[in-house]
Motif scaffolding. Sequence first.
Motif, PDB file in Angstrom:
ATOM      1  N   LEU A  72      43.069  47.175  40.031  1.00  0.00           N
ATOM      2  CA  LEU A  72      43.655  46.034  39.830  1.00  0.00           C
ATOM      3  C   LEU A  72      43.661  44.353  40.684  1.00  0.00           C
ATOM      4  CD1 LEU A  72      47.527  48.700  41.054  1.00  0.00           C
ATOM      5  CD2 LEU A  72      46.627  47.696  39.088  1.00  0.00           C
ATOM      6  N   LEU A  73      43.492  44.503  42.100  1.00  0.00           N
ATOM      7  CA  LEU A  73      43.089  43.299  41.901  1.00  0.00           C
ATOM      8  C   LEU A  73      41.842  43.019  41.511  1.00  0.00           C
ATOM      9  CD1 LEU A  73      42.973  44.069  45.846  1.00  0.00           C
ATOM     10  CD2 LEU A  73      44.822  43.480  44.872  1.00  0.00           C
ATOM     11  N   VAL A  74      40.625  42.946  41.082  1.00  0.00           N
ATOM     12  CA  VAL A  74      39.447  42.247  40.657  1.00  0.00           C
ATOM     13  C   VAL A  74      40.659  41.798  38.990  1.00  0.00           C
ATOM     14  CG1 VAL A  74      38.075  43.005  38.813  1.00  0.00           C
ATOM     15  CG2 VAL A  74      38.069  43.835  41.489  1.00  0.00           C
ATOM     16  N   GLY A  75      41.334  43.025  38.701  1.00  0.00           N
ATOM     17  CA  GLY A  75      42.587  41.897  37.722  1.00  0.00           C
ATOM     18  C   GLY A  75      42.720  40.592  37.727  1.00  0.00           C
ATOM     19  N   VAL A  76      43.437  40.408  38.875  1.00  0.00           N
ATOM     20  CA  VAL A  76      43.991  39.184  38.815  1.00  0.00           C
ATOM     21  C   VAL A  76      43.194  37.898  39.984  1.00  0.00           C
ATOM     22  CG1 VAL A  76      45.516  38.687  41.073  1.00  0.00           C
ATOM     23  CG2 VAL A  76      46.094  40.839  39.763  1.00  0.00           C
ATOM     24  N   LEU A  77      41.329  38.593  40.272  1.00  0.00           N
ATOM     25  CA  LEU A  77      41.533  38.009  41.143  1.00  0.00           C
ATOM     26  C   LEU A  77      40.022  37.061  40.435  1.00  0.00           C
ATOM     27  CD1 LEU A  77      40.773  39.341  44.726  1.00  0.00           C
ATOM     28  CD2 LEU A  77      42.026  37.792  44.001  1.00  0.00           C
ATOM     29  N   GLY A  78      40.162  38.148  39.481  1.00  0.00           N
ATOM     30  CA  GLY A  78      38.930  37.493  38.490  1.00  0.00           C
ATOM     31  C   GLY A  78      39.060  36.824  37.042  1.00  0.00           C
ATOM     32  N   ALA A  79      40.553  36.632  36.669  1.00  0.00           N
ATOM     33  CA  ALA A  79      40.761  35.270  35.838  1.00  0.00           C
ATOM     34  C   ALA A  79      40.414  34.044  36.892  1.00  0.00           C
ATOM     35  CB  ALA A  79      42.704  35.761  36.264  1.00  0.00           C
ATOM     36  N   PRO A  80      40.288  33.466  37.828  1.00  0.00           N
ATOM     37  CA  PRO A  80      39.872  32.310  38.159  1.00  0.00           C
ATOM     38  C   PRO A  80      38.078  32.453  37.541  1.00  0.00           C
ATOM     39  CG  PRO A  80      41.082  32.741  39.606  1.00  0.00           C
ATOM     40  CD  PRO A  80      40.570  34.212  39.104  1.00  0.00           C
ATOM     41  N   VAL A  81      37.350  33.165  38.309  1.00  0.00           N
ATOM     42  CA  VAL A  81      36.552  33.554  38.008  1.00  0.00           C
ATOM     43  C   VAL A  81      35.576  33.543  36.205  1.00  0.00           C
ATOM     44  CG1 VAL A  81      33.887  35.040  38.852  1.00  0.00           C
ATOM     45  CG2 VAL A  81      35.837  35.061  39.685  1.00  0.00           C
ATOM     46  N   ARG A  82      36.774  33.788  35.487  1.00  0.00           N
ATOM     47  CA  ARG A  82      36.017  34.405  34.190  1.00  0.00           C
ATOM     48  C   ARG A  82      36.530  32.846  33.705  1.00  0.00           C
ATOM     49  NH1 ARG A  82      39.441  38.864  34.170  1.00  0.00           N
ATOM     50  NH2 ARG A  82      41.580  38.695  33.728  1.00  0.00           N
ATOM     51  N   ARG A  83      37.624  31.794  33.793  1.00  0.00           N
ATOM     52  CA  ARG A  83      37.348  30.658  33.529  1.00  0.00           C
ATOM     53  C   ARG A  83      36.962  29.809  34.122  1.00  0.00           C
ATOM     54  NH1 ARG A  83      43.388  32.385  34.983  1.00  0.00           N
ATOM     55  NH2 ARG A  83      44.339  32.371  32.991  1.00  0.00           N
ATOM     56  N   LEU A  84      36.346  29.465  35.175  1.00  0.00           N
ATOM     57  CA  LEU A  84      35.150  29.103  36.318  1.00  0.00           C
ATOM     58  C   LEU A  84      33.808  28.882  35.390  1.00  0.00           C
ATOM     59  CD1 LEU A  84      36.163  28.994  39.648  1.00  0.00           C
ATOM     60  CD2 LEU A  84      36.142  26.852  38.407  1.00  0.00           C
ATOM     61  N   ALA A  85      33.503  30.453  34.970  1.00  0.00           N
ATOM     62  CA  ALA A  85      31.903  30.742  34.308  1.00  0.00           C
ATOM     63  C   ALA A  85      32.528  31.500  33.287  1.00  0.00           C
ATOM     64  CB  ALA A  85      31.348  31.688  35.377  1.00  0.00           C
ATOM     65  N   PRO A  86      32.954  31.291  31.511  1.00  0.00           N
ATOM     66  CA  PRO A  86      33.087  31.894  30.855  1.00  0.00           C
ATOM     67  C   PRO A  86      32.209  33.086  29.978  1.00  0.00           C
ATOM     68  CG  PRO A  86      33.173  29.878  30.704  1.00  0.00           C
ATOM     69  CD  PRO A  86      32.902  29.328  31.869  1.00  0.00           C
ATOM     70  N   GLY A  87      30.604  32.948  30.892  1.00  0.00           N
ATOM     71  CA  GLY A  87      29.939  33.672  29.730  1.00  0.00           C
ATOM     72  C   GLY A  87      29.216  34.617  31.375  1.00  0.00           C
ATOM     73  N   THR A  88      29.007  34.527  32.659  1.00  0.00           N
ATOM     74  CA  THR A  88      28.921  35.109  33.877  1.00  0.00           C
ATOM     75  C   THR A  88      30.188  35.398  34.510  1.00  0.00           C
ATOM     76  OG1 THR A  88      27.763  33.522  35.189  1.00  0.00           O
ATOM     77  CG2 THR A  88      26.162  34.584  33.795  1.00  0.00           C
ATOM     78  N   GLY A  89      31.207  34.799  34.345  1.00  0.00           N
ATOM     79  CA  GLY A  89      32.460  35.329  34.870  1.00  0.00           C
ATOM     80  C   GLY A  89      32.491  36.390  34.240  1.00  0.00           C
ATOM     81  N   TRP A  90      32.705  36.858  32.882  1.00  0.00           N
ATOM     82  CA  TRP A  90      33.667  37.333  32.176  1.00  0.00           C
ATOM     83  C   TRP A  90      32.247  38.850  32.483  1.00  0.00           C
ATOM     84  CZ3 TRP A  90      31.097  40.694  28.493  1.00  0.00           C
ATOM     85  CH2 TRP A  90      32.479  41.072  27.641  1.00  0.00           C
ATOM     86  N   LEU A  91      31.862  38.458  32.554  1.00  0.00           N
ATOM     87  CA  LEU A  91      30.184  39.662  32.608  1.00  0.00           C
ATOM     88  C   LEU A  91      30.565  40.120  33.942  1.00  0.00           C
ATOM     89  CD1 LEU A  91      27.976  41.702  31.031  1.00  0.00           C
ATOM     90  CD2 LEU A  91      26.356  39.452  32.053  1.00  0.00           C
TER      91      LEU A  91
END
Length: 455
Positions: free
Chosen positions: A254-273
């Motif tokens: 649950l926490l990664v689902g929330v905290l991971g959103a900024p990482v996905r936006r800042l690094a669309p490739g490696t952040g999403w992975l």
Amino acid sequence: MLWVAWGQMRRRPAAFAGLAVAMFLAVATVTLFGSLIAAEVTAPASARQPEAGPGLMVIAGAFGEIAVLVAFFVVVNALGFALRQQHRELALLRTIAATPRQTRRMVRAQVVMTTVLVSVPGGAVGVVAAHRFLAALQRLGLAPGVRVPTTPVPVLAASAVALVVGLAASAVAARRVSRIAPAAALTASATEHGRAGVPRLLLGVAVLVGGGLLLRLAATRPAEESDKAGQASLLASLVLLVAVALLGPLVVRLLVGVLGAPVRRLAPGTGWLADAQLRGYARRLSSAVVPVALLVGLSGTMMIMTRTAGDTTGMTGSGVTSATDVWLRQAELVLLASFAAVSTLNTLVAATAERRREFALLRLVGATRPQLLRMLGAEAVLTTAVGVLLGALVAGAASAAFSTAVTGSPVPSVPVAACWYVVAGAAALTVPAVVVTGLRAVRGPAAELVSGDRD
């Protein structure tokens, strides 16, 4: 099975290094406080009653009950990773007719051999630490005329206790691979179950309730019993961290689902992975997050309680705390932080090293080494953020209970700068440990790593 167990340890020394360090610290800690208790017991009657301050038995008991629990928490965590790194070999043994009893016997043999290897050096360090700790207490005017006796009993007792806990942990850790069918065991070695078992969830909820009861006990202590309130709060923080470990796969997803959103936006490739990897392997992430939460939770609780007690004494002039109490709390903070730091390093290094085949598969489908390292960096940042958040929640709850008992208000005095140092220390342990281990794990021909020809 004895020779097979020894062969596994020789083949995978890195897998057992973390377990050996954890067992070493456990033996040293129990020896330290056992030696202090032995010093109190063998001291002359005139030296057993301190003129001022707590007695040696009280100090050893107050330190020992928390430090020993933390030490064994670290042992269980390290043993779990040692077994995970040889999960494939254990599954293969099951496919060639090794019985569940033989598998469990091999794991027990590894625990026994590890304990034997670290008992002498761990006991020696514990005895030296007991002499220095006692000397520091005597400089503060405590335990005059007491000396650490020359006896092997504390070392033998520490080795026996560490062995018993290690064997109990091995029974739990080896249960999964020894009970399922051989073919299923081999398949399970390469996969992770998506859901935590119902018994684990129920146990986690029960432990969480127990932590809440300890917080209530701490909060209802009278102000003159600040030491008891502090010990209850610290014990509650440890119990809550155990609940975090049990409920971890559910909580961290649950926490990664929330905290991971900024990482996905800042690094669309490696952040999403990185986000996908962490959510897909929530149990592995939970194992990595818990030591970080342990470091932040215990350190934060100790620092906030010490500041709160000191500020209360300064404002009211009452003897809530003293220079001796502050020194004892600082010594306990150093000890607990050392255990938590060792657990963090052991866990992160082991968790990253066991992903060699996963990295090799990513390389075979086109990922480059720099991309993998950037992915690991993003994972390390998310792991640190989740661990810090969980640890801060635990520290906040425990220190609020202590503050309620001492000041009547649930709002404690927070040493902001010191807390930021703890967060920075957690990041300094987590990110380099993951990236450096990952740098070593991505080396070598990918095809050989995937096929298992190279380990």
